[in-house]
Design an enzyme around this catalytic site. Sequence first.
Site, PDB file in Angstrom:
ATOM      1  N   THR A   5       2.205  -0.283  -6.415  1.00 31.66           N
ATOM      2  CA  THR A   5       0.984  -0.104  -5.620  1.00 31.66           C
ATOM      3  C   THR A   5       1.125   1.120  -4.730  1.00 31.66           C
ATOM      4  O   THR A   5       2.081   1.232  -3.957  1.00 31.66           O
ATOM      5  CB  THR A   5       0.700  -1.355  -4.774  1.00 31.66           C
ATOM      6  N   LYS A  21      -0.815   1.818  -9.343  1.00 31.18           N
ATOM      7  CA  LYS A  21      -2.080   1.154  -9.020  1.00 31.18           C
ATOM      8  C   LYS A  21      -2.635   1.680  -7.703  1.00 31.18           C
ATOM      9  O   LYS A  21      -1.908   1.828  -6.723  1.00 31.18           O
ATOM     10  CB  LYS A  21      -1.859  -0.363  -8.893  1.00 31.18           C
ATOM     11  N   TYR A  31       5.592  -3.596  -4.073  1.00 30.55           N
ATOM     12  CA  TYR A  31       5.438  -2.741  -2.904  1.00 30.55           C
ATOM     13  C   TYR A  31       6.809  -2.159  -2.594  1.00 30.55           C
ATOM     14  O   TYR A  31       7.815  -2.884  -2.638  1.00 30.55           O
ATOM     15  CB  TYR A  31       4.963  -3.544  -1.688  1.00 30.55           C
ATOM     16  N   SER A  42       2.317 -10.648  -7.943  1.00 30.32           N
ATOM     17  CA  SER A  42       2.451  -9.859  -6.716  1.00 30.32           C
ATOM     18  C   SER A  42       3.853  -9.963  -6.127  1.00 30.32           C
ATOM     19  O   SER A  42       4.514 -11.007  -6.233  1.00 30.32           O
ATOM     20  CB  SER A  42       1.434 -10.350  -5.679  1.00 30.32           C
ATOM     21  N   HIS A  85      -8.202  -1.509  -4.159  1.00 27.13           N
ATOM     22  CA  HIS A  85      -7.594  -2.682  -3.524  1.00 27.13           C
ATOM     23  C   HIS A  85      -8.649  -3.716  -3.146  1.00 27.13           C
ATOM     24  O   HIS A  85      -8.574  -4.374  -2.109  1.00 27.13           O
ATOM     25  CB  HIS A  85      -6.801  -2.262  -2.283  1.00 27.13           C
TER      26      HIS A  85
END
Length: 353
Positions: free
Chosen positions: A158, A227, A132, A109, A251
């Site tokens: 994402t 995603k 992100y 992440s 999510h």
Amino acid sequence: MDLERILNLNQFEAHAREQMEPYAFAYYCGGAGDEITMRRNLDAWNRFSLRPRVFVDISSVDISSSMLGTPVSMPVGFAPTALHKLAHPDGELASARATGEAGALICLSTLSTYSIEEVAKAGGGPRWFQVYVHKDRELAIELVQRAVASGYSGIVVTADLPAPGYREREFAHGLTVPEDASPANFPNTATEEEFNDYLDHLHDRSLTWDDLSWMREAAGEVPVLVKGLLTEEDAILANEHGADGIIVSNHGGRQLDRSPAPIDVLEEIVQAAGECEVFLDGGVRRGIDVVTALALGAKGVFVGRPLLYALAAGGEEGVGRALELLRAEIENAMTLLGVTRVDEITRAHVGPN
């Protein structure tokens, strides 16, 4: 604890609750709104049955596969999940070591508590990086380039978090991020106030499909996945805009409540995805879930909460035990279905319940 007494992924949760601070456990376990979507993610698998074939030579069963060109020992990855140090002091280092030892893929992440480079050195196994897109586009480009330079073989963008979902468990407990558990990929986020300020500015709400082009340029030869897709329409757009892969995901039920379960929309997205490889993230708890997703067209699945709970329960060994259990269940399911390789699993092996 005696990890050998844990026999399936569901059993890690109770042990994680005992080990974790209440605010941290609430952050991991909670969903949006009434948590309808979070429950759907689990319940939806029961709508499918498996159709075993008999008198097949299954003396040798191989569950290895590849995920967008990355060889893996099984079609399962550790989903991109934030702040692993909330579960265990070794955080993503333990997660990466366990997945690397198992030959499984980890998707790191953006909000990891160890840096891109530290995790790459610790794990040694297959790995992707989830990003992100910050309002500062240069920061996103830098993250992607750091991941590529560190040997990450996939970049996952994402798409479903222009703003956080309405998560009441987090509101009730508050998210306290200890200084030693703050995101490691960014400067100046050490304190809770700095971290919350960072989150407020993290997501670029102006992001559109056209932005995939500069993300693909930053990734170079490394494939880019999107995603958070749940519709045929967005699958078509992902393919048209050059995505290499799609991760069907809501999510973990943490964004828009009453969204569909990923397994319920998987087939329509596979059919619309063109050249994109399609993966699934959401509600996977058993090897038979993995096999069902593969039969409906997924190239692999990602698991989030159960592996975080395993990390909290037993650190690196806990994650290793969880992957061991999944491996055994997948191999058993394939044996009883009458298939010896992952690419032999087809739509004919799944029917309605």
